[in-house]
Design a protein around this motif. Structure first.
Motif, PDB file in Angstrom:
ATOM      1  N   PHE A  58       0.808  -1.216   0.000  1.00 53.62           N
ATOM      2  CA  PHE A  58       0.000   0.000   0.000  1.00 53.62           C
ATOM      3  C   PHE A  58       0.847   1.274   0.000  1.00 53.62           C
ATOM      4  O   PHE A  58       0.301   2.381   0.004  1.00 53.62           O
ATOM      5  CB  PHE A  58      -0.963   0.003   1.189  1.00 53.62           C
ATOM      6  N   ALA A  59       2.158   1.121  -0.029  1.00 55.79           N
ATOM      7  CA  ALA A  59       3.029   2.296  -0.131  1.00 55.79           C
ATOM      8  C   ALA A  59       2.734   3.022  -1.442  1.00 55.79           C
ATOM      9  O   ALA A  59       2.779   2.427  -2.521  1.00 55.79           O
ATOM     10  CB  ALA A  59       4.495   1.874  -0.076  1.00 55.79           C
ATOM     11  N   GLY A  60       2.390   4.292  -1.348  1.00 50.19           N
ATOM     12  CA  GLY A  60       2.096   5.077  -2.538  1.00 50.19           C
ATOM     13  C   GLY A  60       0.681   4.948  -3.065  1.00 50.19           C
ATOM     14  O   GLY A  60       0.325   5.578  -4.062  1.00 50.19           O
ATOM     15  N   ALA A  61      -0.139   4.135  -2.386  1.00 50.58           N
ATOM     16  CA  ALA A  61      -1.520   3.966  -2.865  1.00 50.58           C
ATOM     17  C   ALA A  61      -2.336   5.235  -2.684  1.00 50.58           C
ATOM     18  O   ALA A  61      -3.225   5.543  -3.486  1.00 50.58           O
ATOM     19  CB  ALA A  61      -2.190   2.800  -2.138  1.00 50.58           C
ATOM     20  N   PHE A  62      -2.043   5.979  -1.617  1.00 47.63           N
ATOM     21  CA  PHE A  62      -2.802   7.182  -1.284  1.00 47.63           C
ATOM     22  C   PHE A  62      -1.875   8.386  -1.197  1.00 47.63           C
ATOM     23  O   PHE A  62      -0.698   8.263  -0.861  1.00 47.63           O
ATOM     24  CB  PHE A  62      -3.520   7.000   0.062  1.00 47.63           C
ATOM     25  N   GLN A  63      -2.458   9.558  -1.468  1.00 52.48           N
ATOM     26  CA  GLN A  63      -1.737  10.816  -1.357  1.00 52.48           C
ATOM     27  C   GLN A  63      -2.534  11.758  -0.467  1.00 52.48           C
ATOM     28  O   GLN A  63      -3.737  11.575  -0.263  1.00 52.48           O
ATOM     29  CB  GLN A  63      -1.534  11.448  -2.746  1.00 52.48           C
ATOM     30  N   ALA A  64      -1.860  12.771   0.053  1.00 52.65           N
ATOM     31  CA  ALA A  64      -2.527  13.759   0.893  1.00 52.65           C
ATOM     32  C   ALA A  64      -3.689  14.375   0.133  1.00 52.65           C
ATOM     33  O   ALA A  64      -3.559  14.746  -1.047  1.00 52.65           O
ATOM     34  CB  ALA A  64      -1.547  14.845   1.319  1.00 52.65           C
ATOM     35  N   GLY A  65      -4.840  14.462   0.797  1.00 49.89           N
ATOM     36  CA  GLY A  65      -6.014  15.076   0.189  1.00 49.89           C
ATOM     37  C   GLY A  65      -6.887  14.135  -0.610  1.00 49.89           C
ATOM     38  O   GLY A  65      -7.966  14.533  -1.078  1.00 49.89           O
ATOM     39  N   ASP A  66      -6.472  12.880  -0.790  1.00 51.73           N
ATOM     40  CA  ASP A  66      -7.283  11.922  -1.536  1.00 51.73           C
ATOM     41  C   ASP A  66      -8.593  11.627  -0.802  1.00 51.73           C
ATOM     42  O   ASP A  66      -8.669  11.705   0.430  1.00 51.73           O
ATOM     43  CB  ASP A  66      -6.538  10.593  -1.724  1.00 51.73           C
ATOM     44  N   ARG A  67      -9.584  11.263  -1.586  1.00 52.38           N
ATOM     45  CA  ARG A  67     -10.813  10.689  -1.041  1.00 52.38           C
ATOM     46  C   ARG A  67     -10.772   9.194  -1.342  1.00 52.38           C
ATOM     47  O   ARG A  67     -10.591   8.798  -2.490  1.00 52.38           O
ATOM     48  CB  ARG A  67     -12.047  11.333  -1.676  1.00 52.38           C
ATOM     49  N   VAL A  68     -10.940   8.390  -0.306  1.00 53.13           N
ATOM     50  CA  VAL A  68     -10.732   6.946  -0.435  1.00 53.13           C
ATOM     51  C   VAL A  68     -12.008   6.193  -0.094  1.00 53.13           C
ATOM     52  O   VAL A  68     -12.679   6.514   0.899  1.00 53.13           O
ATOM     53  CB  VAL A  68      -9.589   6.476   0.496  1.00 53.13           C
ATOM     54  N   LEU A  69     -12.325   5.191  -0.905  1.00 50.15           N
ATOM     55  CA  LEU A  69     -13.407   4.264  -0.582  1.00 50.15           C
ATOM     56  C   LEU A  69     -12.786   2.921  -0.241  1.00 50.15           C
ATOM     57  O   LEU A  69     -12.174   2.270  -1.098  1.00 50.15           O
ATOM     58  CB  LEU A  69     -14.372   4.101  -1.758  1.00 50.15           C
ATOM     59  N   LEU A  70     -12.922   2.509   1.008  1.00 52.22           N
ATOM     60  CA  LEU A  70     -12.477   1.190   1.453  1.00 52.22           C
ATOM     61  C   LEU A  70     -13.659   0.239   1.334  1.00 52.22           C
ATOM     62  O   LEU A  70     -14.602   0.295   2.123  1.00 52.22           O
ATOM     63  CB  LEU A  70     -11.974   1.265   2.896  1.00 52.22           C
TER      64      LEU A  70
END
Length: 284
Positions: A58-70
């Motif tokens: 999951f390294a790099g999967a998300f960035q600051a400010g992203d909206r994420v659906l788990l």
């Protein structure tokens, strides 16, 4: 800022991504987390390969400010730990929103399948992340996997009592709600109880099948022990049979009958009636 969908290759994930694209979100602003590149074929958006059981992926999967659906996993009993991997990565990245597909009732859902969801909601709350809980009820499609067999046999047999009610909606309905909370404002730190507008009984379900197919179909209730015996005789593993019996008991106790109206309000239209889903299955 991107919108990131985990478990994106599943039935729900693919519908959410399609809804996001249809709503006008550029494909370049959507990222799908999948377990292999092959599983992301046809999604039409950027892919990140990761596995709930391997935190380093999951390294790099998300960035600051992203909206994420788990989107919740399918490995019952292990899902909370797996979801924790995503939560930790989202927190480390500083995402702006973590939406999670939980279960109808949230902390009040006391049946076995809900345990992972309750634990995951608490992990998210403990993380301090801005959250949206999408407490999904049951998908209507879950009761159509053997539609042809139901019509042929003329009988639905389960452990739901004649007065047990369930308020289902289609995957398309739930996916549309997820797309709304990922693209709109005012949904952070809120929990939505998502279900169909109408709670139906299996007698009503059987009667509707009869009407639409012209083939008589009835509903038969089995007590828990007999219900489990039937499921095991059909080749269902004992542990999974126990889960199904427990779900039927939850239906009997009204745990999946709530009709808050949250789902129809989010998607801006009535939820798909069970009669419409039956009509589609009958035509197919």
């Amino acid at each position: 800022m991107s919108i990131v969908v985990t478990g994106a290759n599943g039935l729900l994930g693919r519908l959410v991504i399609a809804d996001l694209l249809e709503s006008g979100v550029p494909a370049a602003d959507i990222r799908a987390v999948v377990r292999s590149l092959d599983k992301g074929v046809g999604l039409g958006v950027a892919l990140h390969v990761a596995d709930y059981d391997n935190p380093e992926t999951f390294a790099g999967a998300f960035q600051a400010g992203d909206r994420v659906l788990l989107i919740s996993g399918t490995d019952v009993g292990r899902r909370a730990a797996q979801h924790g991997v995503v939560i930790d990565a989202a927190k480390a990245a500083g995402v702006a929103q973590l939406a999670y597909t939980s279960v109808l009732g949230g902390p009040e859902a006391d049946f076995v399948l809900a345990a992972d969801h309750r634990a995951t909601e608490q992990l998210i709350l403990d993380s301090g992340l801005p959250y949206t809980f999408l407490r999904n009820g049951w998908y209507s499609e879950m009761y159509f996997q053997d539609f042809a067999g139901i019509v042929q046999r003329g009988e639905i047999v389960n452990g739901v009592t004649p007065d047990g009610r369930i308020a289902t909606a289609t995957r398309e309905d739930f996916a549309a709600a997820a797309a709304v909370v990922l693209t709109g404002d005012g949904h952070v730190n809120k929990a939505y109880e998502l279900s169909g507008d109408v709670a139906w009984t299996f007698k009503e379900f059987a009667d509707e099948i009869t009407q639409q197919t012209g083939k008589p179909v009835t509903h038969q209730y089995l007590p828990p022990a007999e219900n489990k015996q039937l499921l095991v005789s059909l080749g269902i593993p004992e542990g999974f049979a126990d889960l199904l019996v427990d779900v039927d008991d939850a239906i009997n106790r009204g745990k999946l009958a709530g009709t808050s109206g949250d789902l129809s309000r989010l998607i801006g239209r009535p939820t798909t009636p069970i009669a419409e889903t039956i009509a589609q299955a009958a035509q197919a």
